[in-house]
Design a protein around this motif. Structure first.
Motif, mmCIF file in Angstrom:
data_model
loop_
_atom_site.group_PDB
_atom_site.id
_atom_site.type_symbol
_atom_site.label_atom_id
_atom_site.label_comp_id
_atom_site.label_asym_id
_atom_site.label_seq_id
_atom_site.Cartn_x
_atom_site.Cartn_y
_atom_site.Cartn_z
ATOM 1 N N ALA A 42 0.841 -1.203 0.000
ATOM 2 C CA ALA A 42 0.000 0.000 0.000
ATOM 3 C C ALA A 42 0.871 1.247 0.000
ATOM 4 C CB ALA A 42 -0.914 0.021 1.224
ATOM 5 N N HIS A 43 0.436 2.235 -0.728
ATOM 6 C CA HIS A 43 1.104 3.540 -0.681
ATOM 7 C C HIS A 43 0.763 4.232 0.641
ATOM 8 C CE1 HIS A 43 1.554 3.369 -5.276
ATOM 9 N NE2 HIS A 43 2.607 2.887 -4.659
ATOM 10 N N ASP A 44 1.548 5.227 0.985
ATOM 11 C CA ASP A 44 1.423 5.809 2.334
ATOM 12 C C ASP A 44 -0.004 6.262 2.647
ATOM 13 O OD1 ASP A 44 4.037 5.233 2.694
ATOM 14 O OD2 ASP A 44 4.753 7.302 2.830
ATOM 15 N N LYS B 24 -2.644 5.070 1.663
ATOM 16 C CA LYS B 24 -3.555 3.917 1.624
ATOM 17 C C LYS B 24 -3.213 2.871 2.679
ATOM 18 C CE LYS B 24 -6.269 4.439 -2.007
ATOM 19 N NZ LYS B 24 -7.706 4.204 -1.887
ATOM 20 N N LYS B 25 -2.167 3.113 3.436
ATOM 21 C CA LYS B 25 -1.706 2.081 4.382
ATOM 22 C C LYS B 25 -2.755 1.822 5.467
ATOM 23 C CE LYS B 25 3.324 2.062 3.866
ATOM 24 N NZ LYS B 25 3.514 2.685 2.566
ATOM 25 N N GLN B 26 -3.372 2.891 5.963
ATOM 26 C CA GLN B 26 -4.364 2.721 7.016
ATOM 27 C C GLN B 26 -5.530 1.864 6.509
ATOM 28 O OE1 GLN B 26 -3.083 3.712 9.851
ATOM 29 N NE2 GLN B 26 -4.760 2.463 10.683
ATOM 30 N N GLY C 12 5.140 -8.737 1.791
ATOM 31 C CA GLY C 12 4.834 -7.320 1.628
ATOM 32 C C GLY C 12 6.068 -6.503 1.341
ATOM 33 N N THR C 13 5.847 -5.303 0.831
ATOM 34 C CA THR C 13 6.960 -4.361 0.731
ATOM 35 C C THR C 13 7.335 -3.944 2.149
ATOM 36 O OG1 THR C 13 5.248 -2.726 0.231
ATOM 37 C CG2 THR C 13 6.620 -3.454 -1.607
ATOM 38 N N GLY C 14 8.541 -3.399 2.310
ATOM 39 C CA GLY C 14 9.119 -3.197 3.635
ATOM 40 C C GLY C 14 8.217 -2.536 4.659
ATOM 41 N N THR C 15 7.754 -1.315 4.361
ATOM 42 C CA THR C 15 6.990 -0.582 5.364
ATOM 43 C C THR C 15 5.606 -1.189 5.547
ATOM 44 O OG1 THR C 15 8.107 1.336 4.391
ATOM 45 C CG2 THR C 15 6.503 1.784 6.111
ATOM 46 N N THR C 16 4.939 -1.483 4.450
ATOM 47 C CA THR C 16 3.612 -2.106 4.529
ATOM 48 C C THR C 16 3.706 -3.414 5.298
ATOM 49 O OG1 THR C 16 3.089 -1.203 2.333
ATOM 50 C CG2 THR C 16 1.627 -2.909 3.179
ATOM 51 N N GLY C 17 4.705 -4.226 4.968
ATOM 52 C CA GLY C 17 4.857 -5.535 5.601
ATOM 53 C C GLY C 17 5.037 -5.413 7.104
ATOM 54 N N LEU D 159 12.167 -5.293 0.154
ATOM 55 C CA LEU D 159 12.618 -3.916 0.384
ATOM 56 C C LEU D 159 11.417 -2.979 0.357
ATOM 57 C CD1 LEU D 159 15.704 -3.891 -2.007
ATOM 58 C CD2 LEU D 159 15.768 -3.850 0.498
ATOM 59 N N SER D 160 11.600 -1.784 0.876
ATOM 60 C CA SER D 160 10.557 -0.775 0.747
ATOM 61 C C SER D 160 10.321 -0.507 -0.748
ATOM 62 C CB SER D 160 10.998 0.502 1.458
ATOM 63 O OG SER D 160 9.984 1.472 1.346
ATOM 64 N N GLY D 161 9.080 -0.202 -1.086
ATOM 65 C CA GLY D 161 8.714 -0.039 -2.503
ATOM 66 C C GLY D 161 9.668 0.851 -3.291
ATOM 67 N N GLY E 83 11.320 -2.662 -3.702
ATOM 68 C CA GLY E 83 10.387 -3.700 -3.254
ATOM 69 C C GLY E 83 9.344 -4.096 -4.294
ATOM 70 N N ASP E 84 8.843 -3.115 -5.040
ATOM 71 C CA ASP E 84 7.857 -3.453 -6.092
ATOM 72 C C ASP E 84 8.506 -4.365 -7.132
ATOM 73 O OD1 ASP E 84 7.142 -0.748 -4.933
ATOM 74 O OD2 ASP E 84 5.331 -1.118 -6.104
ATOM 75 N N GLN E 85 9.744 -4.055 -7.448
ATOM 76 C CA GLN E 85 10.460 -4.852 -8.458
ATOM 77 C C GLN E 85 10.707 -6.265 -7.946
ATOM 78 O OE1 GLN E 85 12.510 -3.673 -11.406
ATOM 79 N NE2 GLN E 85 11.504 -1.705 -11.495
ATOM 80 N N PRO F 223 7.514 8.551 -6.610
ATOM 81 C CA PRO F 223 8.827 8.651 -7.260
ATOM 82 C C PRO F 223 9.159 7.402 -8.078
ATOM 83 C CG PRO F 223 9.056 8.373 -4.875
ATOM 84 C CD PRO F 223 7.608 8.607 -5.143
ATOM 85 N N HIS F 224 8.559 6.277 -7.683
ATOM 86 C CA HIS F 224 8.880 5.012 -8.352
ATOM 87 C C HIS F 224 7.701 4.538 -9.213
ATOM 88 C CE1 HIS F 224 6.831 4.221 -4.630
ATOM 89 N NE2 HIS F 224 6.727 2.923 -4.867
ATOM 90 N N ASP F 225 6.994 5.486 -9.837
ATOM 91 C CA ASP F 225 5.855 5.108 -10.691
ATOM 92 C C ASP F 225 6.212 4.044 -11.750
ATOM 93 O OD1 ASP F 225 3.540 6.252 -9.666
ATOM 94 O OD2 ASP F 225 3.915 8.194 -10.606
HETATM 95 O O1 LIG Z 1 5.762 2.124 -2.367
HETATM 96 C C1 LIG Z 1 5.181 1.099 -2.200
HETATM 97 C C2 LIG Z 1 4.568 0.375 -3.312
HETATM 98 O O2 LIG Z 1 4.718 1.001 -4.553
HETATM 99 C C3 LIG Z 1 5.063 0.516 -0.839
HETATM 100 O O3 LIG Z 1 6.288 0.471 -0.211
HETATM 101 P P1 LIG Z 1 6.367 0.455 1.371
HETATM 102 O O4 LIG Z 1 5.444 -0.599 1.848
HETATM 103 O O5 LIG Z 1 7.796 0.130 1.709
HETATM 104 O O6 LIG Z 1 5.966 1.830 1.829
#
Ligand SMILES: O=C(CO)COP(=O)(O)O
Length: 151
Positions: free
Chosen positions: A16-18, A20-22, A42-47, A62-64, A68-70, A95-97
């Motif tokens: 989830a993006h920041d 959308k995390k909640q 999960g990606t780092g922070t979401t996980g 890793l964080s997205g 992490g997405d890759q 930034p990582h679209d």
């Molecule tokens: O940016 C993300 C997915 O594109 C999520 O990454 P994080 O869970 O590390 O915030």
């Protein structure tokens, strides 16, 4: 037609993006009992946030924005993830679209179930297929792989 079997115990990637995390955490808490039957990634922070909220271990990439997405895209391509729940933020550029687009593309290439909204995630999680082996039909890429180049 080639298939890939998604086992009864699904390997689910949660991202989830920041903004959308909640929402994802609320959804995961609401579905805690169902999610407990499956393996979570999960990606780092979401996980980390999901792990803390559910008290269930999450395999963290890793964080997205750091790759992490890759990594999740690569795991889908390798057949080591079965499903993607990705609450991406439609209101804010990231930034990582390009990585996000690549992840969604690979999830489509390999025909895994993808939820990018909470309602779709609800439909997927309540499917009886969540608890069964499912033969996921994939495109036959053999002629593409064997294509002749340079004539
Ligand atoms: O940016 C993300 C997915 O594109 C999520 O990454 P994080 O869970 O590390 O915030």
């Amino acid at each position: 037609m080639p298939t890939r079997t998604l086992g009864a115990r699904k390997r689910i990637a949660l991202v989830a993006h920041d903004n959308k995390k909640q929402e994802l955490i609320e959804w995961a808490l609401h579905n805690k009992t169902i999610l407990a039957k499956h393996r979570l990634y999960g990606t780092g922070t979401t996980g980390t946030m999901i792990e803390n909220a559910l008290d269930q271990s999450v395999n963290k990439f890793l964080s997205g924005p750091l790759g992490g997405d890759q990594q999740i895209g690569a795991a889908i391509a390798e057949g080591s993830l079965d499903m993607l729940i990705f609450f991406w933020d439609p209101m804010e550029a990231q930034p990582h679209d390009p990585d996000i687009k690549a992840l969604l593309r690979l999830a489509s290439v390999w025909n895994i179930p993808i939820a990018t909204t909470r309602s779709t995630a609800d439909f997927i999680l309540t499917s009886h297929l969540m608890n069964e082996d499912y033969d996921c039909i994939i495109v036959d890429f053999s002629s593409y792989i064997k294509r002749v180049i340079g004539h």
